[in-house]
Scaffold this motif. Structure first.
Motif, PDB file in Angstrom:
ATOM      1  N   ASN A  17      36.170  34.589  43.069  1.00 14.00           N
ATOM      2  CA  ASN A  17      36.349  33.953  41.799  1.00 14.00           C
ATOM      3  C   ASN A  17      36.392  32.479  41.797  1.00 14.00           C
ATOM      4  OD1 ASN A  17      37.064  36.489  39.775  1.00 14.00           O
ATOM      5  ND2 ASN A  17      38.205  36.708  41.762  1.00 14.00           N
ATOM      6  N   PRO A  18      35.340  31.677  41.700  1.00 10.31           N
ATOM      7  CA  PRO A  18      35.687  30.379  41.868  1.00 10.31           C
ATOM      8  C   PRO A  18      36.536  29.652  41.013  1.00 10.31           C
ATOM      9  CG  PRO A  18      33.347  30.953  41.142  1.00 10.31           C
ATOM     10  CD  PRO A  18      34.090  32.245  41.540  1.00 10.31           C
ATOM     11  N   ASP A  19      36.684  30.507  39.875  1.00 16.10           N
ATOM     12  CA  ASP A  19      37.484  29.819  38.720  1.00 16.10           C
ATOM     13  C   ASP A  19      38.783  30.612  38.405  1.00 16.10           C
ATOM     14  OD1 ASP A  19      36.188  32.001  37.756  1.00 16.10           O
ATOM     15  OD2 ASP A  19      35.750  31.237  35.632  1.00 16.10           O
ATOM     16  N   LEU A  20      39.160  30.998  39.604  1.00 17.44           N
ATOM     17  CA  LEU A  20      40.364  32.247  39.747  1.00 17.44           C
ATOM     18  C   LEU A  20      41.627  31.638  38.864  1.00 17.44           C
ATOM     19  CD1 LEU A  20      41.865  34.685  40.875  1.00 17.44           C
ATOM     20  CD2 LEU A  20      42.673  33.132  42.788  1.00 17.44           C
ATOM     21  N   GLN A  21      42.129  30.459  38.864  1.00 18.49           N
ATOM     22  CA  GLN A  21      43.122  29.858  38.111  1.00 18.49           C
ATOM     23  C   GLN A  21      42.879  30.031  36.693  1.00 18.49           C
ATOM     24  OE1 GLN A  21      46.402  29.794  38.258  1.00 18.49           O
ATOM     25  NE2 GLN A  21      46.705  28.428  36.427  1.00 18.49           N
ATOM     26  N   HIS A  22      41.613  29.636  36.215  1.00 16.80           N
ATOM     27  CA  HIS A  22      41.421  29.763  34.822  1.00 16.80           C
ATOM     28  C   HIS A  22      41.485  31.138  34.357  1.00 16.80           C
ATOM     29  CE1 HIS A  22      40.532  25.611  34.927  1.00 16.80           C
ATOM     30  NE2 HIS A  22      39.442  25.615  35.351  1.00 16.80           N
ATOM     31  N   ARG A  23      40.799  32.096  34.996  1.00 18.85           N
ATOM     32  CA  ARG A  23      41.100  33.475  34.900  1.00 18.85           C
ATOM     33  C   ARG A  23      42.415  33.832  34.627  1.00 18.85           C
ATOM     34  NH1 ARG A  23      36.122  36.247  36.055  1.00 18.85           N
ATOM     35  NH2 ARG A  23      34.573  35.123  37.150  1.00 18.85           N
ATOM     36  N   LEU A  24      43.238  33.565  35.648  1.00 20.12           N
ATOM     37  CA  LEU A  24      44.620  34.003  35.543  1.00 20.12           C
ATOM     38  C   LEU A  24      45.426  33.554  34.347  1.00 20.12           C
ATOM     39  CD1 LEU A  24      45.539  33.341  39.434  1.00 20.12           C
ATOM     40  CD2 LEU A  24      45.158  35.848  38.225  1.00 20.12           C
ATOM     41  N   ALA A  25      44.992  32.275  34.088  1.00 16.92           N
ATOM     42  CA  ALA A  25      45.784  31.572  32.901  1.00 16.92           C
ATOM     43  C   ALA A  25      45.229  32.267  31.466  1.00 16.92           C
ATOM     44  CB  ALA A  25      45.632  30.148  32.942  1.00 16.92           C
ATOM     45  N   ASN A  26      44.075  32.819  31.380  1.00 14.75           N
ATOM     46  CA  ASN A  26      43.472  33.414  30.303  1.00 14.75           C
ATOM     47  C   ASN A  26      43.896  35.105  30.386  1.00 14.75           C
ATOM     48  OD1 ASN A  26      42.538  31.188  28.424  1.00 14.75           O
ATOM     49  ND2 ASN A  26      41.763  30.705  30.628  1.00 14.75           N
ATOM     50  N   GLY A  27      44.410  35.485  31.398  1.00 16.55           N
ATOM     51  CA  GLY A  27      44.738  36.882  31.384  1.00 16.55           C
ATOM     52  C   GLY A  27      43.402  37.622  31.532  1.00 16.55           C
ATOM     53  N   LEU A  28      42.605  37.078  32.402  1.00 18.57           N
ATOM     54  CA  LEU A  28      41.234  38.030  32.614  1.00 18.57           C
ATOM     55  C   LEU A  28      41.176  38.599  34.071  1.00 18.57           C
ATOM     56  CD1 LEU A  28      38.792  34.814  31.565  1.00 18.57           C
ATOM     57  CD2 LEU A  28      39.529  36.699  30.154  1.00 18.57           C
ATOM     58  N   ASP A  29      40.524  39.691  34.051  1.00 20.54           N
ATOM     59  CA  ASP A  29      40.376  40.340  35.476  1.00 20.54           C
ATOM     60  C   ASP A  29      39.983  39.325  36.470  1.00 20.54           C
ATOM     61  OD1 ASP A  29      40.936  42.586  34.073  1.00 20.54           O
ATOM     62  OD2 ASP A  29      38.875  43.265  33.842  1.00 20.54           O
ATOM     63  N   VAL A  30      40.170  39.666  37.737  1.00 22.05           N
ATOM     64  CA  VAL A  30      39.733  38.895  38.819  1.00 22.05           C
ATOM     65  C   VAL A  30      39.145  39.846  39.719  1.00 22.05           C
ATOM     66  CG1 VAL A  30      41.526  36.921  38.826  1.00 22.05           C
ATOM     67  CG2 VAL A  30      42.201  39.084  39.888  1.00 22.05           C
ATOM     68  N   GLY A  31      37.929  39.717  40.074  1.00 22.34           N
ATOM     69  CA  GLY A  31      37.181  40.565  41.193  1.00 22.34           C
ATOM     70  C   GLY A  31      36.682  41.853  40.546  1.00 22.34           C
ATOM     71  N   HIS A  32      37.259  42.376  39.425  1.00 24.38           N
ATOM     72  CA  HIS A  32      36.647  43.578  38.962  1.00 24.38           C
ATOM     73  C   HIS A  32      36.354  43.397  37.446  1.00 24.38           C
ATOM     74  CE1 HIS A  32      38.129  45.670  42.659  1.00 24.38           C
ATOM     75  NE2 HIS A  32      39.049  44.896  42.487  1.00 24.38           N
ATOM     76  N   GLY A  33      35.242  44.127  37.026  1.00 25.79           N
ATOM     77  CA  GLY A  33      35.116  44.030  35.557  1.00 25.79           C
ATOM     78  C   GLY A  33      34.222  42.733  35.119  1.00 25.79           C
ATOM     79  N   VAL A  34      35.112  41.457  35.144  1.00 24.82           N
ATOM     80  CA  VAL A  34      34.376  40.245  34.764  1.00 24.82           C
ATOM     81  C   VAL A  34      33.519  39.720  35.637  1.00 24.82           C
ATOM     82  CG1 VAL A  34      34.948  37.992  33.851  1.00 24.82           C
ATOM     83  CG2 VAL A  34      36.457  39.931  33.280  1.00 24.82           C
ATOM     84  N   ASN A  35      34.063  39.744  37.028  1.00 30.06           N
ATOM     85  CA  ASN A  35      33.116  39.295  37.943  1.00 30.06           C
ATOM     86  C   ASN A  35      32.813  40.382  38.877  1.00 30.06           C
ATOM     87  OD1 ASN A  35      31.700  37.412  39.528  1.00 30.06           O
ATOM     88  ND2 ASN A  35      33.489  36.008  39.815  1.00 30.06           N
ATOM     89  N   VAL A  36      31.703  40.081  39.925  1.00 31.76           N
ATOM     90  CA  VAL A  36      31.402  41.150  40.918  1.00 31.76           C
ATOM     91  C   VAL A  36      32.556  41.140  42.002  1.00 31.76           C
ATOM     92  CG1 VAL A  36      29.004  40.911  40.342  1.00 31.76           C
ATOM     93  CG2 VAL A  36      30.187  39.287  42.125  1.00 31.76           C
ATOM     94  N   ASP A  37      32.608  42.245  42.724  1.00 29.51           N
ATOM     95  CA  ASP A  37      33.386  42.193  43.884  1.00 29.51           C
ATOM     96  C   ASP A  37      33.256  41.362  45.139  1.00 29.51           C
ATOM     97  OD1 ASP A  37      34.862  44.191  42.416  1.00 29.51           O
ATOM     98  OD2 ASP A  37      34.078  45.771  43.465  1.00 29.51           O
TER      99      ASP A  37
END
Length: 415
Positions: free
Chosen positions: A366-386
């Motif tokens: 997740n090269p944009d991990l913090q943006h994902r966390l800040a927006n309540g998005l999945d990390v590593g599953h579903g939105v992005n590949v493992d």
């Protein structure tokens, strides 16, 4: 997450990118354009602080090929491109300074270039591990005892100066994972009878002197330390009572220097090395225990203590005895690493147990991990590949970007 004051700096959030060995500094330990892109992606992805991959303070035959160095001007120039780009993207970056000690091999290219034997506290080889780049995939060699540990302290000092020239915001002392400083801490790898071995104070001396050298170059507010008390990796690990006694002393002494932060790594099963005993029975080398509960109060006193700065409150608290400054009771920030889930990190930060969290694998995929966390998005599953572990430390011969800079960002996937 809100900004956080760490030493002399202010991070834009409490999400740290942990050091991640990626073996991409080809062909010869110098950061390249792919390294620049990799770190820039994660700076643009919102990291509050980036900790560089382990960066060798001198030529060493590490089991990790193509690990970067920071001992000459070519390294400085390569890293300067990384730091400039990270700063332009709004993030900060520390250089993790690394000496592998006995976890090196005489036949690895960098060790040959060094023209020196593999060093260690004592002539005791680590068990387990393979050098897959060498014919026959040999294990560790018996190290040559370091005659003068002060010479290695000077290598750390020199590397700290080079890191400053390269534009880093600070440095982190790699005192973990069974590498050289950790080898001095552990009496299984350190059986010296001089002032560098034997007692807890003597075994901690080398790490503390390296830390002092970094602070003399940078000042305490630009220096961090990484610790893995549970051990396991690279054949380290003492019985639990000895481990706790050693780390309470070590962390108390580290805290007295008031570094910017201490990064504690919890027990990690993927670093729990299996060793064969003399009778061919396998066993684990780690010493699992709750590092946050045991050592956390040495770094970050409980809120009840902070509300009352009196000597009586300090002596009467349950926290282990540690240096304490009533004017600035917690100058050193506490970062937690090791399988921490985002939801767990939020809870620990909210309750005041930690100041920030260091994520590792989540930043790989997740090269944009913090943006994902800040927006309540999945990390590593579903939105992005493992994350693909086969590319953590290796890549196809014709594609250095595979598993490195080719993970898509959420914004890219939405297009």
């Amino acid at each position: 997450m809100a900004p956080l004051k760490v030493g002399d700096l202010t991070l834009r959030n409490r999400v740290v990118m942990a050091s991640l060995t990626r073996n991409r500094s080809v062909p010869d330990t110098v950061p390249n354009k792919y390294n620049v892109e990799y770190y820039t992606q994660r700076a643009e992805g919102g990291a509050g602080l980036i900790l560089s991959e382990g960066t060798l303070v001198s030529p060493q035959g590490s089991v990790w090929p193509y690990a970067p160095g920071i001992w000459n001007e070519e390294h400085v120039a390569g890293w300067r491109k990384v730091t400039d780009s990270v700063h332009a993207a709004g993030s900060l970056i520390f250089c993790q300074l690394w000496h592998v000690g006995r976890a090196a091999h005489t036949e690895m290219e960098q060790q040959k270039k060094a023209g020196k034997p593999v060093p260690g506290p004592s002539a005791i080889a680590a068990r387990g591990g393979k050098f897959r780049q060498l014919p026959g995939e040999p294990g560790y060699v018996t190290p040559t005892p370091i005659q003068d540990p002060w010479s290695i302290v000077q290598e750390f000092r020199h590397a700290a100066k080079m890191a400053k020239k390269a534009g880093f915001d600070g440095v982190e002392l790699h005192s973990a994972n069974g590498y050289l400083i950790h080898q001095f801490l552990d009496y299984n790898s350190n059986q010296r009878t001089d002032e560098w071995g034997g007692s807890i104070e003597n075994r901690c001396r080398f790490g503390l002197e390296c830390l002092k050298a970094l602070i003399e170059v940078w000042g305490p507010g630009r220096v961090g330390v990484k610790l893995t008390p549970c051990g396991g990796f690279n054949d380290v690990g003492m019985p639990l009572p000895d481990t706790i006694a050693t780390y309470i002393y070590y962390i108390s002494k580290i805290s007295s220097f008031k570094p910017a932060y201490i990064q504690l790594m919890r027990y990690a099963s993927n670093m729990d090395q299996t060793i064969l005993s003399k009778d061919s029975k396998s066993y684990k080398r780690s010493v699992p225990h709750d590092v946050l509960a045991i050592y956390g109060p040495l770094i970050k006193p409980p809120p009840a203590v902070l509300r009352d700065h009196s000597e009586e409150a300090i002596r009467g608290s349950a926290m282990p005895k540690a240096p304490y400054d009533t004017q600035n009771p917690t100058p050193t920030r506490l970062f937690l690493n090791g399988g921490v889930l985002p939801s767990e990190a939020d809870k620990l930060i909210e309750e005041g147990s930690i100041d920030g969290v260091a994520f590792g694998v989540l930043w790989i995929c997740n090269p944009d991990l913090q943006h994902r966390l800040a927006n309540g998005l999945d990390v590593g599953h579903g939105v992005n590949v493992d994350a693909d572990p086969t590319t953590f430390y290796a890549f196809p011969e014709d594609d250095i970007t595979k598993g490195y800079t080719d993970y898509p960002s959420f914004a890219h996937l939405k297009l």
